[in-house]
Design a protein around this motif. Structure first.
Motif, short mmCIF file in Angstrom:
data_model
loop_
_atom_site.label_atom_id
_atom_site.label_comp_id
_atom_site.label_asym_id
_atom_site.label_seq_id
_atom_site.Cartn_x
_atom_site.Cartn_y
_atom_site.Cartn_z
N GLU A 1 -22.31 6.32 1.68
CA GLU A 1 -22.36 5.61 2.95
C GLU A 1 -23.78 5.50 3.48
OE1 GLU A 1 -19.61 7.78 5.42
OE2 GLU A 1 -17.88 7.09 4.26
N LEU A 2 -24.55 6.57 3.34
CA LEU A 2 -25.94 6.53 3.78
C LEU A 2 -26.74 5.52 2.97
CD1 LEU A 2 -26.64 10.35 4.34
CD2 LEU A 2 -26.36 8.58 6.09
N ARG A 3 -26.48 5.46 1.68
CA ARG A 3 -27.19 4.49 0.83
C ARG A 3 -26.76 3.05 1.17
NH1 ARG A 3 -27.69 9.00 -2.40
NH2 ARG A 3 -29.72 9.14 -3.39
N GLU A 4 -25.51 2.88 1.56
CA GLU A 4 -25.07 1.55 1.99
C GLU A 4 -25.80 1.12 3.26
OE1 GLU A 4 -20.80 1.25 2.37
OE2 GLU A 4 -20.51 1.99 0.33
N VAL A 5 -25.96 2.04 4.19
CA VAL A 5 -26.71 1.74 5.42
C VAL A 5 -28.13 1.32 5.05
CG1 VAL A 5 -27.68 2.72 7.54
CG2 VAL A 5 -25.31 3.22 6.91
N LEU A 6 -28.74 2.02 4.11
CA LEU A 6 -30.09 1.66 3.68
C LEU A 6 -30.11 0.28 3.03
CD1 LEU A 6 -31.42 5.03 2.19
CD2 LEU A 6 -32.01 3.99 4.40
N ALA A 7 -29.12 0.00 2.19
CA ALA A 7 -29.06 -1.29 1.50
C ALA A 7 -28.90 -2.44 2.48
CB ALA A 7 -27.91 -1.29 0.49
N GLU A 8 -28.23 -2.19 3.60
CA GLU A 8 -27.98 -3.24 4.59
C GLU A 8 -28.98 -3.22 5.74
OE1 GLU A 8 -23.97 -2.33 5.65
OE2 GLU A 8 -23.17 -2.94 3.71
N ALA A 9 -29.91 -2.29 5.74
CA ALA A 9 -30.81 -2.10 6.88
C ALA A 9 -31.65 -3.33 7.18
CB ALA A 9 -31.73 -0.89 6.64
N LYS A 10 -32.12 -4.01 6.17
CA LYS A 10 -32.98 -5.18 6.39
C LYS A 10 -32.27 -6.28 7.16
CE LYS A 10 -36.03 -4.63 2.42
NZ LYS A 10 -36.48 -5.22 1.15
N ASP A 11 -30.94 -6.33 7.07
CA ASP A 11 -30.16 -7.35 7.75
C ASP A 11 -29.76 -6.97 9.17
OD1 ASP A 11 -30.27 -8.85 5.39
OD2 ASP A 11 -28.45 -7.91 4.61
N GLN A 12 -30.12 -5.76 9.59
CA GLN A 12 -29.77 -5.27 10.93
C GLN A 12 -30.75 -5.81 11.97
OE1 GLN A 12 -26.93 -3.42 11.41
NE2 GLN A 12 -26.63 -3.81 9.23
N ALA A 13 -30.29 -5.84 13.21
CA ALA A 13 -31.16 -6.27 14.32
C ALA A 13 -32.33 -5.31 14.47
CB ALA A 13 -30.35 -6.33 15.61
N ASP A 14 -32.08 -4.02 14.23
CA ASP A 14 -33.12 -3.00 14.31
C ASP A 14 -33.15 -2.23 12.99
OD1 ASP A 14 -34.95 -1.06 15.01
OD2 ASP A 14 -33.60 0.02 16.37
N PRO A 15 -33.79 -2.82 11.97
CA PRO A 15 -33.77 -2.18 10.65
C PRO A 15 -34.45 -0.81 10.64
CG PRO A 15 -35.26 -4.07 10.65
CD PRO A 15 -34.53 -4.07 11.95
N ILE A 16 -35.54 -0.66 11.37
CA ILE A 16 -36.23 0.63 11.40
C ILE A 16 -35.36 1.68 12.07
CG2 ILE A 16 -38.24 1.86 12.32
CD1 ILE A 16 -39.93 -0.52 11.59
N GLY A 17 -34.63 1.27 13.10
CA GLY A 17 -33.70 2.19 13.76
C GLY A 17 -32.59 2.63 12.82
N ALA A 18 -32.10 1.69 12.00
CA ALA A 18 -31.05 2.02 11.03
C ALA A 18 -31.56 3.04 10.01
CB ALA A 18 -30.56 0.76 10.32
N VAL A 19 -32.77 2.82 9.53
CA VAL A 19 -33.36 3.77 8.57
C VAL A 19 -33.62 5.11 9.26
CG1 VAL A 19 -35.36 4.24 7.10
CG2 VAL A 19 -34.38 1.94 7.16
N GLY A 20 -34.06 5.06 10.50
CA GLY A 20 -34.30 6.29 11.26
C GLY A 20 -33.03 7.12 11.43
N THR A 21 -31.91 6.44 11.65
CA THR A 21 -30.62 7.13 11.77
C THR A 21 -30.28 7.85 10.46
OG1 THR A 21 -29.84 5.53 13.40
CG2 THR A 21 -28.15 6.79 12.22
#
Length: 181
Positions: free
Chosen positions: A102-122
């Motif tokens: 699940e964490l790797r999925e969040v990373l894979a999708e982070a670039k498409d998020q409104a706040d990609p750096i926040g997603a990676v930070g989480t």
């Protein structure tokens, strides 16, 4: 010169424990390097120069192992059980593996998020929490390890390997995103 038969902990005058005081480790590293650095033996004979170089290399290697929680755990396993922890084995804890996926999925999708750096930070925050929890468990297992404790420590090392690999991926993505901004 240096006693090459000493283990890394003895070399730095530290107790054989998973818990290592980083400041004390760094202080002892600097003292050993200062005393044994090859530059101090520039005018010495070939044998002394060679021994100084070997000692300096050994100190560097030991320092790298002791300062890294995963490498330190592997080293402790090798000292206690005669074999390193981890290797190519994988954890059998399916809940842990699912969380890592699940964490790797969040990373894979982070670039498409409104706040990609926040997603990676989480993800990095979660990995920090996991690392801290695994470190606490390893510390307890290595306190006075039985055969059961060492087997549990091997499993914890396998989990820590997953966390460390995911952390590298997250930090690389974070750096890539920083470069884009």
């Amino acid at each position: 010169m240096l006693d090459f038969s000493k283990n890394h902990f003895d070399l730095f005058g530290l107790p054989l424990s998973y818990r290592v005081d980083p400041a004390l480790l760094a202080e002892r590293y600097r003292a050993l390097q200062q005393a044994l650095h090859p530059d101090r033996y520039a005018a010495a004979g070939d044998r002394e120069k060679r021994l100084s170089m070997q000692a300096s290399t050994r100190i560097n290697e030991a320092f790298q192992v002791l300062k890294d929680p995963l490498e330190r755990a592997r080293y402790l396993l090798s000292l206690h059980a005669g074999e390193p922890g981890g290797g190519n084995e994988t954890t059998q804890d399916m809940a842990f593996l699912m969380e890592q996926m699940e964490l790797r999925e969040v990373l894979a999708e982070a670039k498409d998020q409104a706040d990609p750096i926040g997603a990676v930070g989480t993800v990095l925050d979660r990995l920090t929490d996991q690392s801290a929890e695994l470190a606490r468990e390893l510390e307890a297992r290595f306190e006075s390890p039985s055969a059961e404790d060492l087997e549990a420590a091997r499993e914890l090392v396998r989990k820590l390997q997953f966390v460390a690999k995911c952390r590298v991926e997250a930090e690389n993505l974070e750096a890539e995103l920083d470069d884009l901004l």
